[in-house]
Design a protein around this motif. Structure first.
Motif, PDB file in Angstrom:
ATOM      1  N   HIS A 248     -38.137   0.264 -37.652  1.00 10.71           N
ATOM      2  CA  HIS A 248     -36.978   0.936 -38.235  1.00 10.71           C
ATOM      3  C   HIS A 248     -36.059   0.004 -39.009  1.00 10.71           C
ATOM      4  O   HIS A 248     -35.241   0.467 -39.817  1.00 10.71           O
ATOM      5  CB  HIS A 248     -36.198   1.679 -37.141  1.00 10.71           C
ATOM      6  CG  HIS A 248     -35.589   0.792 -36.102  1.00 10.71           C
ATOM      7  ND1 HIS A 248     -34.289   0.368 -36.170  1.00 10.71           N
ATOM      8  CD2 HIS A 248     -36.095   0.258 -34.957  1.00 10.71           C
ATOM      9  CE1 HIS A 248     -34.016  -0.403 -35.124  1.00 10.71           C
ATOM     10  NE2 HIS A 248     -35.105  -0.476 -34.369  1.00 10.71           N
TER      11      HIS A 248
ATOM     12  N   GLN B  99     -44.436   7.070 -33.817  1.00  6.77           N
ATOM     13  CA  GLN B  99     -45.165   6.843 -35.063  1.00  6.77           C
ATOM     14  C   GLN B  99     -46.002   8.041 -35.484  1.00  6.77           C
ATOM     15  O   GLN B  99     -46.157   8.323 -36.669  1.00  6.77           O
ATOM     16  CB  GLN B  99     -46.056   5.608 -34.939  1.00  6.77           C
ATOM     17  CG  GLN B  99     -45.290   4.304 -34.838  1.00  6.77           C
ATOM     18  CD  GLN B  99     -45.962   3.188 -35.620  1.00  6.77           C
ATOM     19  OE1 GLN B  99     -46.525   3.380 -36.696  1.00  6.77           O
ATOM     20  NE2 GLN B  99     -45.900   1.989 -35.069  1.00  6.77           N
TER      21      GLN B  99
ATOM     22  N   HIS C  89     -36.988  11.764 -35.360  1.00 10.12           N
ATOM     23  CA  HIS C  89     -37.152  11.202 -36.702  1.00 10.12           C
ATOM     24  C   HIS C  89     -38.559  10.664 -36.959  1.00 10.12           C
ATOM     25  O   HIS C  89     -38.756   9.858 -37.863  1.00 10.12           O
ATOM     26  CB  HIS C  89     -36.129  10.082 -36.909  1.00 10.12           C
ATOM     27  CG  HIS C  89     -34.705  10.549 -36.859  1.00 10.12           C
ATOM     28  ND1 HIS C  89     -34.159  11.368 -37.820  1.00 10.12           N
ATOM     29  CD2 HIS C  89     -33.721  10.320 -35.950  1.00 10.12           C
ATOM     30  CE1 HIS C  89     -32.896  11.629 -37.519  1.00 10.12           C
ATOM     31  NE2 HIS C  89     -32.607  11.009 -36.395  1.00 10.12           N
ATOM     32  N   GLN C  90     -39.541  11.124 -36.167  1.00  6.53           N
ATOM     33  CA  GLN C  90     -40.889  10.570 -36.271  1.00  6.53           C
ATOM     34  C   GLN C  90     -41.474  10.710 -37.672  1.00  6.53           C
ATOM     35  O   GLN C  90     -41.987   9.732 -38.239  1.00  6.53           O
ATOM     36  CB  GLN C  90     -41.812  11.236 -35.239  1.00  6.53           C
ATOM     37  CG  GLN C  90     -43.247  10.751 -35.273  1.00  6.53           C
ATOM     38  CD  GLN C  90     -44.121  11.556 -36.217  1.00  6.53           C
ATOM     39  OE1 GLN C  90     -44.039  12.784 -36.258  1.00  6.53           O
ATOM     40  NE2 GLN C  90     -44.958  10.879 -37.008  1.00  6.53           N
TER      41      GLN C  90
ATOM     42  N   HIS D  81     -41.586   6.208 -43.979  1.00 13.15           N
ATOM     43  CA  HIS D  81     -40.924   4.955 -44.384  1.00 13.15           C
ATOM     44  C   HIS D  81     -41.830   3.752 -44.148  1.00 13.15           C
ATOM     45  O   HIS D  81     -42.066   2.951 -45.059  1.00 13.15           O
ATOM     46  CB  HIS D  81     -39.616   4.804 -43.603  1.00 13.15           C
ATOM     47  CG  HIS D  81     -38.980   3.460 -43.721  1.00 13.15           C
ATOM     48  ND1 HIS D  81     -38.471   2.970 -44.902  1.00 13.15           N
ATOM     49  CD2 HIS D  81     -38.768   2.484 -42.784  1.00 13.15           C
ATOM     50  CE1 HIS D  81     -37.979   1.752 -44.707  1.00 13.15           C
ATOM     51  NE2 HIS D  81     -38.142   1.436 -43.433  1.00 13.15           N
TER      52      HIS D  81
ATOM     53  N   HIS E  87     -39.672   8.446 -40.132  1.00 16.33           N
ATOM     54  CA  HIS E  87     -39.981   7.047 -39.841  1.00 16.33           C
ATOM     55  C   HIS E  87     -41.400   6.703 -40.292  1.00 16.33           C
ATOM     56  O   HIS E  87     -41.633   5.647 -40.900  1.00 16.33           O
ATOM     57  CB  HIS E  87     -39.825   6.790 -38.341  1.00 16.33           C
ATOM     58  CG  HIS E  87     -40.301   5.448 -37.899  1.00 16.33           C
ATOM     59  ND1 HIS E  87     -39.592   4.292 -38.118  1.00 16.33           N
ATOM     60  CD2 HIS E  87     -41.443   5.062 -37.257  1.00 16.33           C
ATOM     61  CE1 HIS E  87     -40.247   3.260 -37.628  1.00 16.33           C
ATOM     62  NE2 HIS E  87     -41.379   3.695 -37.100  1.00 16.33           N
TER      63      HIS E  87
END
Length: 399
Positions: free
Chosen positions: A373, A198, A271-272, A278, A275
Motif C-alpha cells: 500500500h 490481494q 479496498h482489495q 494499484h 489495492h
C-alpha cells in the motif's frame, strides 16, 4: 554521506511484512493503555472481552465466516501448526488408519515443517504433491493420491497463493482441491496469508475447513493472526491452559493487537480490488522494464494476470547469486528478498523453484519484488535504474 543525510529507501518486500495502516495503528494505540483481562468477569474484563468479540465479528464479516469460527493465534505460523497438527491428531484418534497427510512441495515452511515433524514424531505418512513449471498444483496427482486409499488420508493442506512466486492455487471452484477432497470426506486447510487483501477471499464460499491468515501482511501488527476453522471441524489443542479460543488455543488474548488486526483486515478486504489494481500496475511496469534492460532475465511463476498475486514479481537473473543481488540493491536503498534460504552463510536453492523444475543454480539466482500500500512509481524507477549495474557486478563476482 553526512550524518544529516539519509538514503531514500525503496521498500519492495511487502510479502515479508508491510507497514501498519493508520486505522490499525490507531486501534492498537487506543487500547494499549486499557486494563483488563478479557477472561475476567469484572467491568474492565468485560470491556476487554467486548473489544475482542467486536473484533472477531469484524473479521468474520470481512472473511465470510461465522464469528465463532475465528480462533485468534499469535500469527500465521501458529495457525498453520494448529491446523496441520490439530486436524491430524483428531482425525487419527477417530480412525487409526488415517495417517496420510497430503500437501504440496511448495508450501511455506510453516506448513512443511510441522507436516514433516508429524512424519518423524507422530506416525504420519507425508506425501508432497507435484506442481507444474508455473508452480500450480497438479490436481490429477492429488486425485490419484486420494483415490489410491481415501480412508487413510487425514487431511489435505494447500496454500491459497505461493509466497515466493505468487502463483494462485486451485483451492475452490469446480474440480478444485476442496471438491476433490470433500468427495471422500477429507478436510482441507489452506494457508491464505499471502492472499488476504490481494485477491477475493471468502471462507464459506471456498468450502475449505480451515484457513490461516495473519495481521502483519495486511497492515496490522506483528504477533497476531487467526485460524478460521469450521465449528464442526475437530481440532486437538497444541497448548493447554485457560481454554480460551474454543479451548483449542489457550492464552491471554492480546486485546490491542486483536483490535488492530481487525481494523487492518476490514480495510484490506474493503479496498482489495482497488489495492490489487494499484500494485498490479506497478508490478507489470517493473517486470516489463527490467526484462527490457536485462534481456536474459525471466519471470518465475504464473504469467502476469489473474493466476498470480497482483503484487508479486519473482525474477530470475542467470549467472548471479540471489544473495549478491539482494545486498547490492540494498546498498542502493532498494529492499527486496530472495526466495532461497540461508544456512550457516551458504545460500540454499529455493525449494519452491526446485519443485517447479529449476536446477539448483537457477533456484538460487532469483529476486522477489513485492508491492504494497505504500508502493509508488518511484520504487519501480529505482529498481530499473539500478538493476543493470547490479547484475553486472553480481555476474562478475559469480565468475
Amino acid at each position: 554521506m553526512s550524518g544529516t543525510q539519509r538514503q531514500a529507501v525503496h521498500y519492495l518486500d511487502h510479502a515479508a511484512t508491510t507497514p501498519m495502516v493508520g486505522a490499525a495503528l490507531e486501534a492498537f494505540t487506543r487500547h494499549l493503555g486499557d486494563v483488563g483481562n478479557a477472561s475476567s468477569l469484572h467491568a474492565s474484563g468485560r470491556q476487554a472481552r467486548r473489544v475482542v468479540e467486536e473484533s472477531r465479528e469484524t473479521i468474520a464479516q470481512a472473511l465470510d465466516c461465522r464469528p465463532g469460527e475465528v480462533v485468534f493465534t499469535s500469527g500465521g505460523t501458529e495457525a498453520d501448526n494448529l491446523a496441520v497438527k490439530g486436524v491430524y491428531w483428531s482425525r487419527r484418534a477417530e480412525d487409526p488408519r488415517r495417517t496420510r497427510v497430503l500437501t504440496t512441495a511448495i508450501e511455506h515452511h510453516a506448513v512443511l515443517d510441522p507436516v514433516h515433524w508429524l512424519g518423524e514424531e507422530s506416525g504420519a505418512t507425508v506425501e508432497l504433491l507435484p506442481v507444474d513449471a508455473e508452480g500450480r498444483l497438479d490436481l490429477d496427482a492429488l486425485r490419484a493420491s486420494i483415490e489410491r486409499d481415501p480412508g487413510s488420508v487425514a487431511l489435505v493442506s494447500v496454500m491459497w497463493a505461493n509466497n515466493e512466486v505468487g502463483t494462485l492455487q486451485p483451492v475452490g471452484g469446480p474440480d478444485g482441491v476442496v471438491e476433490v477432497a470433500h468427495a471422500h470426506g477429507i478436510p482441507v486447510h489452506t494457508d491464505a496469508v499471502q492472499a488476504l487483501g490481494q485477491v477475493p477471499l471468502g471462507f464459506a464460499a471456498s468450502g475449505v475447513d480451515a484457513m490461516t491468515v495473519t495481521g502483519h501482511k495486511v497492515g496490522g501488527p506483528y504477533g497476531v493472526g487467526a485460524l478460521v476453522a469450521r465449528r464442526e471441524l475437530s481440532l486437538v489443542a497444541l497448548q493447554h491452559g485457560g481454554g480460551q479460543e474454543r479451548d483449542v488455543r489457550s492464552g491471554t488474548v492480546d486485546v490491542p493487537a486483536v483490535a488492530a488486526f481487525a481494523a487492518a483486515v476490514e480495510l484490506a478486504v474493503k479496498h482489495q480490488a482497488e489495492h490489487a489494481a494499484h500494485v498490479a500496475t506497478l508490478r507489470d511496469d517493473l517486470v516489463r522494464r527490467v526484462l527490457e534492460v536485462v534481456p536474459d532475465a525471466h519471470l518465475h511463476g504464473a504469467p502476469l494476470g489473474p493466476g498470480r498475486l497482483p503484487g508479486n514479481a519473482h525474477l530470475g537473473f542467470p549467472g548471479c547469486e540471489g544473495d549478491s543481488l539482494l545486498m547490492l540493491l540494498d546498498a542502493r536503498g532498494i529492499e527486496c528478498s530472495t526466495g532461497s534460504a540461508c544456512s550457516a552463510g551458504v545460500a540454499q536453492p529455493s525449494h519452491v523453484l526446485l519443485a517447479m523444475g529449476c536446477d539448483a543454480e537457477a533456484a538460487r539466482h532469483s529476486l522477489r519484488f513485492s508491492f504494497g500500500h505504500t508502493s509508488t512509481p518511484a520504487d519501480v524507477d529505482a529498481v530499473v535504474e539500478a538493476i543493470v549495474p547490479v547484475v553486472e557486478r553480481a555476474r562478475a563476482a559469480w565468475r
